[in-house]
Design a protein around this motif. Sequence first.
Motif, PDB file in Angstrom:
ATOM      1  N   TRP A  56       0.951  -1.118   0.000  1.00 47.22           N
ATOM      2  CA  TRP A  56      -0.082   0.114   0.009  1.00 47.22           C
ATOM      3  C   TRP A  56       0.868   1.275   0.007  1.00 47.22           C
ATOM      4  O   TRP A  56       0.532   2.449  -0.545  1.00 47.22           O
ATOM      5  CB  TRP A  56      -1.051   0.008   1.015  1.00 47.22           C
ATOM      6  CG  TRP A  56      -2.254  -0.779   0.757  1.00 47.22           C
ATOM      7  CD1 TRP A  56      -2.640  -1.831   1.340  1.00 47.22           C
ATOM      8  CD2 TRP A  56      -3.360  -0.171  -0.015  1.00 47.22           C
ATOM      9  NE1 TRP A  56      -3.789  -2.253   0.622  1.00 47.22           N
ATOM     10  CE2 TRP A  56      -4.231  -1.378  -0.268  1.00 47.22           C
ATOM     11  CE3 TRP A  56      -3.532   0.855  -0.959  1.00 47.22           C
ATOM     12  CZ2 TRP A  56      -5.326  -1.123  -0.960  1.00 47.22           C
ATOM     13  CZ3 TRP A  56      -4.753   1.159  -1.637  1.00 47.22           C
ATOM     14  CH2 TRP A  56      -5.589  -0.060  -1.748  1.00 47.22           C
ATOM     15  N   ALA A  60       0.611   4.225  -2.584  1.00 48.42           N
ATOM     16  CA  ALA A  60       0.444   5.723  -2.200  1.00 48.42           C
ATOM     17  C   ALA A  60       1.607   6.469  -3.027  1.00 48.42           C
ATOM     18  O   ALA A  60       1.193   7.619  -3.323  1.00 48.42           O
ATOM     19  CB  ALA A  60       0.598   5.801  -0.822  1.00 48.42           C
ATOM     20  N   ASP A  63       0.390   7.599  -6.350  1.00 48.10           N
ATOM     21  CA  ASP A  63      -0.585   8.742  -6.292  1.00 48.10           C
ATOM     22  C   ASP A  63       0.200   9.968  -6.187  1.00 48.10           C
ATOM     23  O   ASP A  63      -0.035  10.756  -6.738  1.00 48.10           O
ATOM     24  CB  ASP A  63      -1.539   8.357  -4.775  1.00 48.10           C
ATOM     25  CG  ASP A  63      -2.439   9.515  -4.684  1.00 48.10           C
ATOM     26  OD1 ASP A  63      -2.958  10.027  -5.393  1.00 48.10           O
ATOM     27  OD2 ASP A  63      -2.232  10.156  -3.551  1.00 48.10           O
ATOM     28  N   ILE A  69      -5.199   6.635  -9.057  1.00 46.94           N
ATOM     29  CA  ILE A  69      -5.522   5.444  -8.301  1.00 46.94           C
ATOM     30  C   ILE A  69      -7.077   5.089  -8.527  1.00 46.94           C
ATOM     31  O   ILE A  69      -7.841   5.651  -7.944  1.00 46.94           O
ATOM     32  CB  ILE A  69      -5.081   5.140  -6.549  1.00 46.94           C
ATOM     33  CG1 ILE A  69      -3.597   5.496  -6.780  1.00 46.94           C
ATOM     34  CG2 ILE A  69      -5.294   3.918  -5.893  1.00 46.94           C
ATOM     35  CD1 ILE A  69      -2.526   4.629  -7.343  1.00 46.94           C
ATOM     36  N   ASN A  71     -10.576   2.206  -8.121  1.00 42.74           N
ATOM     37  CA  ASN A  71     -10.999   0.998  -6.971  1.00 42.74           C
ATOM     38  C   ASN A  71     -11.493  -0.154  -7.775  1.00 42.74           C
ATOM     39  O   ASN A  71     -12.143  -0.096  -8.856  1.00 42.74           O
ATOM     40  CB  ASN A  71     -12.250   1.630  -6.314  1.00 42.74           C
ATOM     41  CG  ASN A  71     -13.015   0.840  -5.104  1.00 42.74           C
ATOM     42  OD1 ASN A  71     -12.687  -0.381  -5.385  1.00 42.74           O
ATOM     43  ND2 ASN A  71     -13.133   1.477  -4.379  1.00 42.74           N
ATOM     44  N   ASP A  95     -11.641   2.235  -0.538  1.00 40.12           N
ATOM     45  CA  ASP A  95     -11.655   3.560  -0.060  1.00 40.12           C
ATOM     46  C   ASP A  95     -11.149   3.855   1.330  1.00 40.12           C
ATOM     47  O   ASP A  95     -10.490   4.903   1.361  1.00 40.12           O
ATOM     48  CB  ASP A  95     -13.035   3.987  -0.184  1.00 40.12           C
ATOM     49  CG  ASP A  95     -13.822   4.421  -1.499  1.00 40.12           C
ATOM     50  OD1 ASP A  95     -12.927   4.303  -2.282  1.00 40.12           O
ATOM     51  OD2 ASP A  95     -14.830   4.752  -1.610  1.00 40.12           O
ATOM     52  N   CYS A  98      -7.214   3.445   1.087  1.00 40.26           N
ATOM     53  CA  CYS A  98      -7.030   4.735   0.398  1.00 40.26           C
ATOM     54  C   CYS A  98      -6.504   5.833   1.338  1.00 40.26           C
ATOM     55  O   CYS A  98      -5.618   6.309   1.361  1.00 40.26           O
ATOM     56  CB  CYS A  98      -7.713   5.162  -0.627  1.00 40.26           C
ATOM     57  SG  CYS A  98      -7.303   4.012  -2.304  1.00 40.26           S
ATOM     58  N   GLU A  99      -7.591   5.938   2.372  1.00 35.69           N
ATOM     59  CA  GLU A  99      -7.799   7.003   3.225  1.00 35.69           C
ATOM     60  C   GLU A  99      -6.534   6.758   4.437  1.00 35.69           C
ATOM     61  O   GLU A  99      -5.775   7.833   4.650  1.00 35.69           O
ATOM     62  CB  GLU A  99      -9.043   6.979   3.825  1.00 35.69           C
ATOM     63  CG  GLU A  99      -9.371   8.285   4.676  1.00 35.69           C
ATOM     64  CD  GLU A  99     -10.681   8.250   5.469  1.00 35.69           C
ATOM     65  OE1 GLU A  99     -11.628   7.347   4.930  1.00 35.69           O
ATOM     66  OE2 GLU A  99     -10.863   8.974   6.448  1.00 35.69           O
ATOM     67  N   ILE A 103      -3.900   8.345   0.297  1.00 36.31           N
ATOM     68  CA  ILE A 103      -4.164   8.361  -1.064  1.00 36.31           C
ATOM     69  C   ILE A 103      -5.503   9.053  -1.581  1.00 36.31           C
ATOM     70  O   ILE A 103      -6.433   8.578  -0.899  1.00 36.31           O
ATOM     71  CB  ILE A 103      -4.296   6.573  -1.547  1.00 36.31           C
ATOM     72  CG1 ILE A 103      -2.802   5.960  -1.131  1.00 36.31           C
ATOM     73  CG2 ILE A 103      -4.521   6.601  -3.098  1.00 36.31           C
ATOM     74  CD1 ILE A 103      -3.037   4.598  -1.291  1.00 36.31           C
ATOM     75  N   ARG A 105      -8.697   9.618  -2.877  1.00 39.06           N
ATOM     76  CA  ARG A 105     -10.115   8.932  -2.999  1.00 39.06           C
ATOM     77  C   ARG A 105     -10.402   8.447  -4.340  1.00 39.06           C
ATOM     78  O   ARG A 105     -10.460   9.448  -5.148  1.00 39.06           O
ATOM     79  CB  ARG A 105     -11.300   9.560  -2.311  1.00 39.06           C
ATOM     80  CG  ARG A 105     -12.517   8.468  -2.197  1.00 39.06           C
ATOM     81  CD  ARG A 105     -13.491   9.525  -1.656  1.00 39.06           C
ATOM     82  NE  ARG A 105     -14.848   8.832  -1.876  1.00 39.06           N
ATOM     83  CZ  ARG A 105     -15.645   8.299  -1.034  1.00 39.06           C
ATOM     84  NH1 ARG A 105     -15.415   8.516   0.291  1.00 39.06           N
ATOM     85  NH2 ARG A 105     -16.678   7.594  -1.315  1.00 39.06           N
ATOM     86  N   PRO A 106     -10.504   7.263  -4.673  1.00 39.65           N
ATOM     87  CA  PRO A 106     -10.727   6.790  -6.059  1.00 39.65           C
ATOM     88  C   PRO A 106     -12.062   7.265  -6.592  1.00 39.65           C
ATOM     89  O   PRO A 106     -12.967   7.332  -5.968  1.00 39.65           O
ATOM     90  CB  PRO A 106     -10.657   5.438  -6.162  1.00 39.65           C
ATOM     91  CG  PRO A 106      -9.925   4.822  -4.870  1.00 39.65           C
ATOM     92  CD  PRO A 106     -10.055   5.978  -4.022  1.00 39.65           C
TER      93      PRO A 106
END
Length: 243
Positions: A56, A60, A63, A69, A71, A95, A98-99, A103, A105-106
């Motif tokens: 991950w 990041a 990004d 990035i 989903n 989501d 990512c948070e 990252i 949000r897709p």
Amino acid sequence: MFMPIPDGLIVLTFDDGVKSQFTFAAPLLKSLGFEATFYITEGLNFLTDKSRYMTWDEVAELDKMGFEIGNHTRAHASVAKQTPDELRSDIDHIDRRCEEYGITRPVTFCYPGYVHTPEAVAVNRERGFTFARRGTAPEFSYDSEGGRGPAYDPSSHDPLLVPTTGASGPHWGMDDFKWALDQARDGRVTVLTFHGVPDLDHPWVHTDPNVFEGYVRHLHDNGYQVVSISGCSTHLEGADRTG
Ligand SMILES: [Zn+2]
């Protein structure tokens, strides 16, 4: 402001969070000023094999490098085998990850395994995704046509069913690549789908790094505009969408 779709507009997408996309493809694209969308899932062997899948932190990093990035769901399950609630929950999971990792949000989605259903499209619409990418079917058969598919036509395609124009794999080569690029005209966008470069886990979607380098040099030398799937949107406002 609405800008018409120029000829030679190419969308690059990469599925499944394969490590080589981070170590090889992304730096090469960055060096040429190309954009792309990376569709991340925790399915397949993402959680267990960190030699073949990104961490991950690496997602990041993509990004931060300016790549998009997207989903690709928690488990990479076929949406045809999920209830809408299961799909919503799997989208939420990505989501949240990512948070956690800071990252962006897709805002776009990719159907796992090239399978899409009207119910999944409805979930994506309710979630507010701007684009969702699918495979080459039903217009083209992946088995018999070796990865060729329709170009994205915003005047006739639902943005939540953006087709793949070229799906790279061992049976899809330079001729197919050039065929796909030729579709990027008269208001249509060519959408290319890659998996690993190389893809050691899934040989049927493998792309050789040298071949890939040939593709991106060709795009660069011939002046194509290479964008993420969200990069389409600046050209689409005011476009006639019937989907
Ligand atoms: Zn996938």
